[in-house]
Scaffold this active site. Structure first.
Site, PDB file in Angstrom:
ATOM      1  N   LYS A  13      42.181  41.888  40.694  1.00 29.83           N
ATOM      2  CA  LYS A  13      40.874  41.786  40.040  1.00 29.83           C
ATOM      3  C   LYS A  13      40.285  43.173  39.856  1.00 29.83           C
ATOM      4  O   LYS A  13      40.616  44.137  40.558  1.00 29.83           O
ATOM      5  CB  LYS A  13      39.913  40.906  40.844  1.00 29.83           C
ATOM      6  CG  LYS A  13      39.577  41.410  42.265  1.00 29.83           C
ATOM      7  CD  LYS A  13      38.463  42.431  42.318  1.00 29.83           C
ATOM      8  CE  LYS A  13      38.156  42.894  43.739  1.00 29.83           C
ATOM      9  NZ  LYS A  13      37.264  44.075  43.804  1.00 29.83           N
ATOM     10  N   ASP A 143      36.695  37.507  48.406  1.00 29.40           N
ATOM     11  CA  ASP A 143      37.371  37.577  47.110  1.00 29.40           C
ATOM     12  C   ASP A 143      38.445  36.506  46.931  1.00 29.40           C
ATOM     13  O   ASP A 143      39.036  36.400  45.849  1.00 29.40           O
ATOM     14  CB  ASP A 143      38.026  38.953  46.928  1.00 29.40           C
ATOM     15  CG  ASP A 143      37.012  40.075  46.788  1.00 29.40           C
ATOM     16  OD1 ASP A 143      35.870  39.794  46.375  1.00 29.40           O
ATOM     17  OD2 ASP A 143      37.362  41.236  47.090  1.00 29.40           O
TER      18      ASP A 143
END
Length: 318
Positions: A13, A143
């Site tokens: 990401k 996350d």
């Protein structure tokens, strides 16, 4: 009959926007962030074995813990606890093939945890839905839920509360990997220190970022990239200033430290521009490796028989 090993591919990401609030009572910071999943991936395979545990190969494998602190192994334990299983009877072995930078601010450890959850869900035939897996994921790490979901998303709380975001364009990135990693807790601590000593600039509101993504215009988005942790990462690793400057000089629209760093991400106008920027940046001597990536891409997903057709992300060693 021993179940067939299950392999899951999971993306890195980048944070297009990362606003860090003050420290909460639980020790975490309140975050407002926009995640985008990129085409840099790890592959995680789970299978039944006589010796349970974790093995890691690929770039940076020597820096990845293989004991209880590994997030993928925490995922095994968490899922086993949820469904009342003993992961040691029979043993579960997790094999991680790293393509995401280690300690690079791209959530590689969280990605592995998400992949382990999805793979075990299939190996153990639990038939849990994505929402239930996401709830377990949030307890493992901030996350991890996004690594399951992928795409582009607005994250709040610790980053684990997600709302999908419309992105009308494939965005093209050049990723510059530093020679050494940074530990996320240390970067947050440095930000706290900087804020005690002065008032470093904070990123703006998130709404213009969401509008830029909906427009699909990389030039509009480039003007709005922002990361409150960037000042702290640069304070700990001053050479990142040179990396960020070199990427823009090479032709990128804008550059940003990814998450807690030290990886730098450069947004480019299109795929051809990304290749040109990567080639020039690789010769600038400011980073270890340069990769080209695009996003958004899906989150964690099962690998079927498409492995031979899967493109390998380009990279250049500086």
């Amino acid at each position: 009959m021993v179940p067939t090993p299950i392999t899951v591919r999971v993306p890195a990401k980048v944070n297009l926007h990362l606003s860090v609030g003050d420290t909460r009572e639980d020790g975490y910071h309140e975050l407002v962030t926009v995640f985008q999943a990129l085409s840099m991936t790890d592959e995680v395979t789970v299978h039944i074995a006589d010796e349970p545990g974790i093995e890691v190969r690929g770039e940076g494998a020597d820096s990845v813990p293989t004991g209880p602190s590994n997030l993928a192994w925490k995922a095994v334990r968490a899922l086993a606890e949820r469904c009342g299983r003993d992961p040691d009877e029979p043993g579960v072995r997790v094999s991680i093939n790293k393509g995401i930078p280690v300690a690079g601010g791209m959530a590689g450890g969280s990605a592995d945890a998400a992949a382990a959850l999805l793979a075990l869900n299939h190996l153990w035939r639990l038939e849990m839905g994505r929402d239930e897996l996401a709830g377990i994921a949030a307890d493992i790490g901030s996350d991890v839920p996004f690594a399951l979901q992928g795409g582009t998303a607005l994250g709040t709380g610790r980053g684990e509360q997600l709302i999908p975001v419309l992105a009308r364009h494939t965005f093209h990135w050049v990723i510059a990997l530093d020679r050494r990693g940074l530990e996320t807790p240390g970067v947050f601590s440095e930000l706290d220190r900087l804020r005690e000593e002065s008032r470093p600039n904070r990123v703006g509101e998130v709404e213009p970022v969401l509008e830029a993504l909906a427009s699909g215009d990389p030039r509009q988005l480039a003007l709005l990239l922002g990361n409150d942790l960037q000042a702290a990462a640069v304070s700990l690793r001053p050479g990142l200033r040179r990396t960020l400057r070199a990427g823009v000089q090479a032709g990128a629209l804008a550059g940003i430290v990814s998450g807690s760093g030290p990886t730098c991400a450069f947004l480019c106008t299109d795929a051809d521009a990304a290749v040109r920027v990567a080639a020039e940046l690789s010769g600038a001597g400011v980073c270890r490796t340069v990769r080209v990536a695009q996003g958004p891409v899906p989150g964690a997903r099962l690998v079927t028989d498409d492995r031979a057709d899967r493109p390998t992300p380009p990279q250049v060693h500086a």
